[in-house]
Design an enzyme around this catalytic site. Structure first.
Site: not given
Length: 475
Positions: A84, A128, A173, A302, A304, A379
């Site tokens: 990606r 992005h 995002e 995504n 984290y 991600e």
């Protein structure tokens, strides 16, 4: 690759599960003024004194624009099935208007051809965060015209690469683009206007919808089109009604401001009420939500770290522990009395809590809310203080532990019935980490910035085993 015999503790992923890795154009390409590329908002922001740690910029980055063939070879060694990457809008369409720059498109044509030759499927993200500076000078994402410009850019990209690329993501995002870029100012373009941030969120949604329409018109019927969101998994610090309401408000601003119009055709009523003191949302026109709600083939997720909140106890609210950088301006319009807390436990070099349970809970929440929508982890990864040891190796056991825990959470979610179809490790390379410059290393591959030398870390070899076998070995 490990030769250890299978163990009952091993976790096997479904056949056809996609294993990939990911990058973003401004973070790796460099060649900032080569072959007709014009400045993006991140070029301008990074070159502004005091905005990025150590005055770092993406002018050179990891030199991927010149070393792309070497980087594809690294991916082939990893055994990943997909890559990606994002297109640089000002490289493809300088200034954000007019015809495409063929030299810019030729770079991405060569890259995708090399990927396909190595058996790696290209996954293209159109945006992005690198808005052409000329479009920001005309008002940026708070202006409706930017959504139209984005759709035109999507059409150019699809016409050029649609014969090679079968998976497309419109935005990465958009919460960061809107609220970090226009409310807190810790991301480009560095503006601090909460109403502009809400306008930007809407026009990013509108741009997504218009881009999906443009992609569908230009791409083969079998192409997949998606959107990637950094869905916040929001938890309450306590069990009182005030903390529960803090969760609701942050969830509306972080998540439902996008999932509402994109997946359900309307902005949440509580979001509109929470922000009524700032705007009447008159920038949303009657037909907009129908344009935004275009069918997508999967949702990119995504993740984290989780987000921990409470209601203020009478003292000024603190948003500095939300994990999104420090600023005197909040990225949370209409949530001024919400306090953010650092979750307990060990953390990454970003100060983010390591909590795989957040991944599992988030995936189950998405399954509950959107039961028929496939998901892809676009991600997931971690920054640690990596270094080259005297033997020339980069040993990163903390990253391996982080990835193992989060992949186990994904497997557990699949076992619980969540339709997760792939996982993309962030990131292939150490790179320019936005406002942190080159001080944070997320890569599976270590980059020596003065020379550009690439050194696969221990985690790269570990992930190669997972990707090749589809098996997460027990620890």
């Amino acid at each position: 690759m490990s030769t250890r015999p299978p163990s009952p503790a091993d976790l096997t992923f479904p056949p056809g599960f996609t294993w990939g890795t990911a990058t973003a154009a401004y973070q790796i390409e460099g060649a900032a003024d080569l072959d007709g590329r014009t400045p993006s908002i991140w070029d301008t922001y990074a070159r502004t004194p005091g905005k990025v740690r150590n005055g770092d910029t993406g002018d050179i980055a990891t030199g991927h624009y010149h070393r792309w063939r070497e980087d594809v070879a690294l991916m082939a060694d990893l055994g990943v099935g997909a890559y990606r990457f994002s297109l640089s809008w000002p490289r493809v369409q300088p200034t954000g208007r007019g015809p495409a720059a063929q030299k810019g498109l030729d770079f991405y044509r060569r890259l995708t051809d090399e990927l396909l030759e190595k058996g790696i499927q290209p996954v293209v993200t159109l945006y992005h965060w690198d808005l052409p500076q000329e479009l920001e000078d005309a008002g940026g994402w708070p202006e409706r015209s930017t959504a139209d410009r984005f759709a035109a850019y999507a059409e150019l990209a699809a016409e050029a690469l649609g014969d090679r690329v079968r998976t497309w993501i419109t935005l990465n995002e958009p919460w960061c683009s809107a609220f970090l870029g226009y409310a807190s100012g810790v991301h480009a373009p560095g503006r601090t206007d909460p109403v502009a941030a809400l306008r930007a969120a809407h026009h990013l949604n509108l741009g997504h919808g218009k881009a999906v329409q443009a992609l569908r018109a230009a791409l083969p019927a079998e192409a997949a089109v998606s959107l990637t969101l950094n869905i916040h998994h929001v938890r309450a610090l306590g069990d009182g009604p005030g903390d529960a309401d803090a969760v609701r408000r942050v969830d509306a601003l972080a998540n439902r401001v996008f999932t509402g119009p994109v997946l359900e055709g309307a902005y949440p009523s509580d979001l509109l009420e929470d922000t009524a003191g700032l705007t009447d949302w008159s920038f949303v026109r009657d037909a907009d939500t129908a344009v935004i709600r275009q069918p997508i083939d999967f949702l990119g997720v995504n993740y984290y770290t989780p987000t921990l909140v409470s209601v203020a106890d009478g003292t000024p609210a603190d948003h500095s522990s939300d994990g999104h950088g420090n600023s005197p301006h909040s990225p949370w319009p209409g949530a001024d009395d919400v306090v953010f807390h650092r979750p307990p436990g060990s953390t990454t070099a970003m100060g983010w809590a390591i909590d795989p349970s957040g991944m599992y809970d988030l995936l189950l929440r998405l399954k509950r809310d959107f039961p028929d929508l496939p998901l892809v982890i676009t991600e997931n990864g971690a920054a640690f203080d990596d270094y080259v040891d005297p033997n020339g190796e980069v040993r990163d056991p903390d990253r391996i532990a982080y990835l193992h825990g989060h992949l186990a959470a994904v497997h557990r979610a699949i076992e619980a019935g969540v339709d997760v179809r792939g996982y993309f490790l962030w990131s292939l390379l150490d790179n320019f980490e936005w406002g942190y410059g080159y001080s944070k290393r997320f890569g599976a591959v270590y980059v020596d910035y003065p020379t550009g030398r690439r050194i696969p870390k221990a985690s790269a070899h570990w992930y190669a085993d997972v990707a090749r076998t589809g098996t997460l070995r027990g620890r």
